[in-house]
Motif scaffolding. Structure first.
Motif, mmCIF file in Angstrom:
data_model
loop_
_atom_site.group_PDB
_atom_site.id
_atom_site.type_symbol
_atom_site.label_atom_id
_atom_site.label_comp_id
_atom_site.label_asym_id
_atom_site.label_seq_id
_atom_site.Cartn_x
_atom_site.Cartn_y
_atom_site.Cartn_z
ATOM 1 N N LEU A 1 0.751 -1.382 -0.053
ATOM 2 C CA LEU A 1 0.166 0.046 0.036
ATOM 3 C C LEU A 1 0.960 1.304 -0.034
ATOM 4 O O LEU A 1 0.582 2.262 -0.773
ATOM 5 C CB LEU A 1 -1.001 0.081 1.177
ATOM 6 C CG LEU A 1 -2.078 -1.054 1.003
ATOM 7 C CD1 LEU A 1 -2.792 -1.029 2.286
ATOM 8 C CD2 LEU A 1 -2.941 -1.014 -0.144
ATOM 9 N N LEU B 1 0.469 4.216 -2.839
ATOM 10 C CA LEU B 1 0.187 5.728 -2.568
ATOM 11 C C LEU B 1 1.480 6.943 -2.870
ATOM 12 O O LEU B 1 1.428 7.911 -3.206
ATOM 13 C CB LEU B 1 -0.224 6.028 -1.149
ATOM 14 C CG LEU B 1 -1.392 5.006 -0.807
ATOM 15 C CD1 LEU B 1 -1.955 5.491 0.750
ATOM 16 C CD2 LEU B 1 -2.425 5.017 -1.660
ATOM 17 N N LEU C 1 -3.216 2.847 5.549
ATOM 18 C CA LEU C 1 -3.677 4.138 4.462
ATOM 19 C C LEU C 1 -3.493 5.120 5.630
ATOM 20 O O LEU C 1 -2.829 6.351 4.849
ATOM 21 C CB LEU C 1 -5.042 3.696 4.059
ATOM 22 C CG LEU C 1 -5.093 2.797 3.115
ATOM 23 C CD1 LEU C 1 -6.596 2.237 2.826
ATOM 24 C CD2 LEU C 1 -4.471 2.845 1.794
ATOM 25 N N THR D 1 0.392 6.181 6.347
ATOM 26 C CA THR D 1 0.862 6.380 4.974
ATOM 27 C C THR D 1 0.644 7.925 4.724
ATOM 28 O O THR D 1 1.669 8.718 4.250
ATOM 29 C CB THR D 1 0.466 5.651 3.885
ATOM 30 O OG1 THR D 1 0.890 4.179 4.407
ATOM 31 C CG2 THR D 1 1.202 6.065 2.734
ATOM 32 N N TRP E 1 -6.204 10.250 2.671
ATOM 33 C CA TRP E 1 -5.785 8.922 2.101
ATOM 34 C C TRP E 1 -6.698 7.743 2.793
ATOM 35 O O TRP E 1 -6.894 6.907 2.093
ATOM 36 C CB TRP E 1 -4.370 8.601 2.206
ATOM 37 C CG TRP E 1 -3.414 9.713 1.433
ATOM 38 C CD1 TRP E 1 -2.904 10.861 1.879
ATOM 39 C CD2 TRP E 1 -3.100 9.668 0.138
ATOM 40 N NE1 TRP E 1 -2.309 11.302 0.928
ATOM 41 C CE2 TRP E 1 -2.282 10.725 -0.286
ATOM 42 C CE3 TRP E 1 -3.399 8.598 -0.883
ATOM 43 C CZ2 TRP E 1 -1.874 10.987 -1.447
ATOM 44 C CZ3 TRP E 1 -2.830 8.877 -2.395
ATOM 45 C CH2 TRP E 1 -2.133 10.086 -2.598
ATOM 46 N N GLU E 2 -6.924 7.570 3.804
ATOM 47 C CA GLU E 2 -7.539 6.731 4.572
ATOM 48 C C GLU E 2 -9.184 6.919 4.102
ATOM 49 O O GLU E 2 -9.645 5.544 3.685
ATOM 50 C CB GLU E 2 -7.601 6.931 6.134
ATOM 51 C CG GLU E 2 -8.225 5.866 6.825
ATOM 52 C CD GLU E 2 -8.543 6.149 8.141
ATOM 53 O OE1 GLU E 2 -8.233 7.414 8.835
ATOM 54 O OE2 GLU E 2 -9.398 5.574 8.892
ATOM 55 N N GLY F 1 -8.970 6.168 0.372
ATOM 56 C CA GLY F 1 -9.083 4.416 0.718
ATOM 57 C C GLY F 1 -10.583 3.787 0.653
ATOM 58 O O GLY F 1 -10.612 2.467 0.852
#
Lengths: 503, 503
Positions: free
Chosen positions: B215, B219, B263, B266, B301-302, B306
């Motif tokens: 992952l 990204l 996620l 990151t 991002w989550e 995501g």
């Protein structure tokens, strides 16, 4: 009774320096084991910043004043406590004076040069061409000679460098110790049998890891105070009390490589773990005595224990289970013989326990002459190759398998090599004494994997002594005689006999 | 042109402080992820020693003098360069003055108290008994009020604490932002559908790890500059340039837990990575702007990425492969609905994206009244439980699932909670603007897993700005309007509609 204030103060400053030195160990361990590649540059500046700070504190006038006040305060203590304090302050002053002897520009120059040299040595080794490295090596030799001059010496410059790794050791004494050893080793090597690997198929890293993870705890180093990881070159480091780190590397074709890596590094960490358990840790007396003594602890567990029959009688069924092999696929006798196989090789780090010391003696003889000015850098490959012919009867094809194979000289570490063989000598002598005092301990090894008698003997005679005694006194008190190569020689002779008979 | 000497000098000292702060991050990361248990005590003294040293340097008179000289030197620079230098020195002085405002005995008392409180909070939570912790919490609240007095404020004490986490934020403004949000959220929650997990059998940690390891790189965070490990609570930290560390935790029964942990973390590390790429890193302008902005990067991002359809269109076949499942065992629609499922829960850290902010608003309202003296510590459980009834219609059975659930107050971190919801608000606003500027980016997400448009947008509008702009200006410049909850509300409304229709 509370300590006099001056002693409290000095110890506080000492601990502060030690805390930051251990922080540096965390940074180094992480660099070798965990750090992503792009972190390298910034990590270097972190490590350099800590080194600068601790060097500043160590050489600071105020620290000297604290030590001097502490010295004066010792007389206020009960008489029985004075000798230990005097010894502690004496050792620290020796180290401090050694640090003070090097001008800080020299320290910076040396650091810069070795930093450059590392990459150039690696490149020259890759290209198998000594000439690409010889000019830089000349500078390193010159700077090391200068370092010897700064430190000072009575007999020969090489002694001054040796002293940094093995306090008080003299090249003359090492020469005579090594001569005996060399003369005895050559006939042993000629008789020592070679056995082929019984591992015909690769062993997965997962299986090896399962087995390797058991080893430290069996020897006495638990996961409560240590961890095992992977790195390019196996190493052991102490990050502080209750935190020892060991690493190994895995080869699918040669599972002994990871196993003996773990046994060796566990030996180092058991020593550090014992030192951390000394009263009033940390202080200058709770540090390791010398590199030779450190190496004796790793070699003892790697060789005297790790290549012994009782050890493998206990480990064999566990190995079969973890490697998912049957007795038929991996007969005990074949495994045990392979563990104790001898083969002449050009590369030191691949050498077995019988031939290993010949590699060290060769390096000792060369670097001693180099530092003492008897030979020049440009003569090195020729001298190296002729000595390999003499000791091993082997012809060196290129510099990568010859004079360029080791990293040490590119680090400016002249005088380091002999400590490996000193470690082997000490380990055999310590182990012999242990077996005399505990004649039945082997039964506990083979029946229960119980190595506590040995660990306790080492804790009592070596680990808990830290720097309290000088090296020669430690060996004398632990074994009843001075350091002596005969125990290593007889250990190897018996070993060769044992595996030859079982053939 | 070379910098004036005074600017060079000040930056050098700043970098030294920063290097040691980052060393502290190495020590913390290692503590959470690697360290054997017996290393804890000594590691605490290492961390404390670094904190003492950097605090000493930061509050040292000589550093103040360096900053003052640097300020005077700015006028020697070309006019175009002056504003950035003035901003840099202004920010640093704000931070420095804030540090200087706290007497060092107060800092020590606070550290000691939170250290004690941590264990007592954990014990009280285990015993499900608020009374075991209430006395200590009272001390913490009193000390935090005192802290607010030291910092100073114009409207209410809570503002002074809030300011440490979200520079310039005022409780009044947050109250009005959160009121709108709360009013809008309650009807959304009532409509949001709940879906059962499609994972009927456990997914091994090895399979989850395989997937999770992919992952960060997808990204935009590669293993060259980062690594992923396991810890009790997922976190992200920067150990310096080129070295970002993220962690997650694995549950065999709920594989989404590890995936969304990765996620989220990151997102944090991509922000830090972008900051490290700013020119002249490190300096006070290259640090993260606020916790709210940091959280916006992880949430974006989550959640926005995501939990989106394009993301899972790309990841679904990879997930099936890594989890060794067939489409029939794990139908896409069931997976996607489960990823966007809503369920009222008592525990904040288990909450979904729809209900999450209600948990935060509840905490904000309570801690604001607590610090402003409107409510007392002994009233907390009753107030907590009645607010849970009001917002969620849930009855709290015991303090562990109520007022004791979060660690923050035991750390003396009052004013921290609102930044989570600010992060959610910012993330929706940023993402909306991005999709307006790059209307076709979703095709690249789903077809190629190519998220570079989004990362570049964030790098340009958020990451490369560091602390150059104030929070409100950053939001304004990036999105063309001030911070606004309506984008979060419409994002959640659309999401609920989307997954309800697909049912």
């Amino acid at each position: 009774m509370a300590l006099p204030q001056a002693l409290e103060n000095y110890r506080k400053q000492y601990r502060k320096i030690k805390i930051f030195q251990d922080i540096s160990s965390v940074l180094h361990w992480d660099s070798e084991v965990m750090m992503p590649v792009e972190g390298r540059e910034y990590r270097s500046s972190q490590i350099a910043a800590v080194a600068e700070l601790t060097h500043e504190w160590m050489t600071d006038k105020s620290f000297l004043e604290q030590i001097q006040s502490a010295k004066l305060s010792v007389k206020d203590l009960p008489e029985s406590e004075r000798p230990m304090w005097n010894r502690e302050l004496e050792i620290l002053m020796e180290e401090k004076e050694k640090a003070d002897k090097l001008p800080s520009e020299f320290v910076a120059d040396f650091a810069k040069l070795t930093n450059l040299a590392h990459a150039e040595w690696a490149e020259a080794k890759k290209e198998k061409n000594f000439k690409l490295f010889s000019k830089r090596l000349e500078e390193l030799v010159n700077l090391s000679k200068k370092q010897a001059d700064y430190f000072g010496y009575t007999t020969e410059p090489y002694d001054a460098l040796l002293d940094s790794y093995e306090k008080g050791a003299k090249a003359n004494q090492i020469q005579s110790l090594f001569s005996d050893l060399k003369n005895s080793l050559i006939p042993i090597v000629s008789k020592a049998p070679h056995f082929e690997s019984p591992f015909k198929n690769p062993i997965s890293i997962a299986k090896q890891t399962k087995f390797c993870n058991r080893l430290p705890a069996i020897l006495g180093l638990t996961t409560k105070e240590s961890r095992l990881d992977i790195s390019n070159h196996p190493f052991s480091t102490s990050l502080g009390k209750g935190d020892k780190r060991i690493t190994t590397r895995y080869s699918e074709s040669d599972p002994l490589s990871s196993i003996f890596g773990v046994l060796h590094e566990t030996g180092h960490s058991l020593y550090e773990s014992g030192l951390s358990k000394m009263p009033d840790w940390p202080n200058p007396l709770t540090e390791y005595l010398s590199l030779g003594i450190h190496e004796s602890q790793s070699r003892l567990w790697e060789n005297q224990v790790g290549r012994s029959l009782p050890f493998w009688e206990f480990m064999y069924p566990i190995l079969l289970n973890d490697f998912e092999m049957s007795e038929k696929e991996l007969p005990f006798q074949q495994l045990y013989q392979y563990i104790n196989s001898t083969e002449k090789s050009k590369i030191r780090v691949e050498a077995d326990q019988v031939t290993y010391n010949l590699h060290i003696i060769l390096r000792f003889e060369i670097e001693r002459d180099l530092i003492n000015g008897k030979i020049q850098v440009n003569e090195l490959p020729e001298i190296w190759n002729s000595k390999m012919k003499e000791s091993f009867g082997m012809t060196i094809e290129n510099d990568a398998e010859g004079v360029l194979q080791d990293i040490h000289w590119s680090m400016g570490a002249f005088g380091y090599f002999p400590t490996y063989t000193l470690g082997n000598i000490f380990s055999a002598q310590f182990y012999k004494k242990f077996t005399e005092e505990y004649p039945n301990s082997h039964n506990k090894f083979s029946a229960n994997g119980d190595f506590s008698d040995l660990l306790n003997w080492l804790r009592k005679n070596i680990h808990s002594k830290g720097k309290i005694l000088k090296i020669e006194n430690l060996v004398q008190e632990a074994t009843g005689e001075s350091a002596n190569a005969k125990y290593l020689i007889s250990y190897l002779e018996e070993k060769v006999k044992e595996v030859s008979i079982s053939n």
